[in-house]
Design an enzyme around this catalytic site. Structure first.
Site, short mmCIF file in Angstrom:
data_model
loop_
_atom_site.label_atom_id
_atom_site.label_comp_id
_atom_site.label_asym_id
_atom_site.label_seq_id
_atom_site.Cartn_x
_atom_site.Cartn_y
_atom_site.Cartn_z
CE LYS A 213 34.46 67.86 -7.76
NZ LYS A 213 35.41 68.15 -8.80
CB CYS A 267 34.02 63.78 -12.12
SG CYS A 267 35.75 63.80 -11.69
#
Ligand code: SAJ
Length: 433
Positions: A213, A267
């Protein structure tokens, strides 16, 4: 292992009803599971009950509202026994400590521990440094509950929501799952296979899934950094970056991304930092972050260069959101750009006197407390310069002749590649990334 799984009749608790947790809760509730949406903020639960979802994406609001108030989705302040527990709480980066703030994850795990039964499955979705699921969540569950690690399932499955198309990405993206053992991986795999259209890929363990991720967003951040650096170098050579990139991208193995005023959102500016927590080999990754963060200053330089003097200047900043066609302003480069106006160095006019910069921000998507926003015409009227910080469709559709007529001076700083030759033809002095 958990006996009922992806077949649409499990009980699923989603801990944390934010921009990831609430859509996730709706995903499971819309697919036959009985879902408990758990959030420690009573106000948030009350707002959801009375007003429904308030995302800026109407398809997502409909999807959530369809199950809110039904037996498919129960809102609760406290954890409850469930076959599955999904942890979707924030993991902000603590810049002072240089480490991820895992306190919300720990608190969620403590709450779950008291309700955990043998064979239940806990799945972490929050973005975390590699090793967190096993070492932090696993230990917290074991320490605070009565169960040994081997008796319940624990896995990591990263969230994949993209502001602007949350519902689409939630339903259709592939997922990665990695458990602490094969049973946990299988339990998580079955759960997600039952509710998404994409494939569910299994990682050999939780740490690999956690790493994957972070690698995705770090890869994107670093690739944007090379685009930004190339854009600056191109301009030094008198080359307009984007047309040059388009030509370079004709090569089958080259894909230069878009340069811009920097990288925002929840993010990309944060995830690469998590990789440095237990590694001494983070180098290029940190430099890429610095390149992207430095783009705000570069845009300032382009503006100053265009205006020559910042004394008594009126600047229209178009775009406050972190990227085009969204209302989200988290870590937005435009916000940092505007804040820079308040810094003393930005206020020195060329004659050494104080400059007064009147910044008028226009963003048709954003409605945010604490930021004064102007209409398109009020921002443009009498402006000496326009700076494009966000690539909203509304800005692409602007007529350059109208813009030129409204402005006092003619400087345009286009950090998003919205303008074309017609802007020059309208008599505007365009500086483009
Ligand atoms: N940006 C550029 N140039 C580009 C692309 C993006 O400057 O060529 C900027 C954007 O303007 C924005 C920032 O980067 O400020 C991030 O935007 P984004 O669209 O690249 O990504 P996010 O942060 O909205 O969502 C990312 C996505 N990750 C990847 O594409 C690898 C999304 O798929 C993830 O689900 C999400 O992070 C997440 O939740 O991790």
């Amino acid at each position: 292992m958990t006996t009922v799984s992806g077949d649409g009749n499990s009980t699923v608790s989603v801990h944390g009803l934010g921009y990831v947790g609430l859509p996730t809760a709706a995903l499971f509730a819309n697919n036959g599971h009985t879902v408990y949406g758990i959030d420690t903020q009573p106000d948030k639960l009350e707002r959801l009950r009375t007003e429904g979802a308030d995302f800026r994406e109407s398809d997502l609001n409909d999807y959530v509202d369809r199950v809110l108030g039904t037996d498919a989705l129960h809102l609760r302040e406290r954890p409850i026994e469930s076959d599955y527990h999904l942890i979707c709480v924030p993991t902000p980066f603590d810049h002072e400590r240089g480490a991820a703030d895992l306190s919300y994850v720990q608190a969620a795990a403590e709450g779950i521990a008291s309700k955990l039964r043998p064979d239940d499955t806990v799945i972490v979705e929050s973005t975390v440094p590699p090793g967190t699921t096993a070492n932090v969540v696993g230990e917290t569950l074991e320490r605070n509950g009565g169960l040994l690690r081997e008796t319940f399932n624990l896995a990591f499955c990263p969230e994949t929501v993209l502001p602007g198309s949350i519902l689409d990405e939630l339903r259709n993206n592939d997922r990665i799952v990695g458990g602490l053992d094969d049973e946990a991986t299988a339990a998580a795999h079955d759960l997600f296979t039952g509710v998404i259209n994409g494939d569910v890929h299994t990682a050999p363990d939780a740490a690999t899934a956690e790493f994957a991720k972070l690698a995705q967003n770090t890869h994107r951040d670093a690739n944007i950094a090379i685009a930004n650096e190339l854009a600056k170098v191109a301009r030094d050579h008198g080359v307009v970056p984007r047309p040059a990139f388009e030509l370079a991208n004709e090569h089958p193995r080259v894909d230069i991304l878009h340069p811009g005023p920097g990288v925002g959102g929840h993010c990309l500016p944060v995830d690469p930092l998590y990789l440095g927590e237990h590694s001494d080999h983070v180098d290029l990754i940190e430099r890429a972050r610095a390149v992207n963060d430095g783009m705000v200053d570069y845009v300032w330089d382009l503006l100053e260069d265009g205006l020559g003097d910042l004394a008594k200047t009126q600047v229209a900043v178009f775009g406050l959101a972190y990227k085009g066609n969204v209302a989200d302003t988290r870590n937005s480069p435009a916000k940092r750009f505007i804040e820079a106006v308040d810094e003393p160095t930005a206020k020195v006019a060329t004659d050494g006197g104080e400059s007064t910069i009147d910044v008028r921000v226009h963003d048709p998507h954003v409605d945010e407390a604490g930021v004064e926003l102007w209409s398109e015409s009020a921002a443009l009227d009498g402006a000496d310069a326009v700076v494009f910080m966000t690539d909203h469709d509304e800005f692409t559709e602007l007529n350059p002749d109208t813009v030129a007529e409204r402005m006092d001076d003619n400087v345009v700083v286009d950090a998003r590649g919205l303008t074309d030759e017609s802007w020059h033809e309208a008599g505007l002095d365009v500086r483009r990334l």
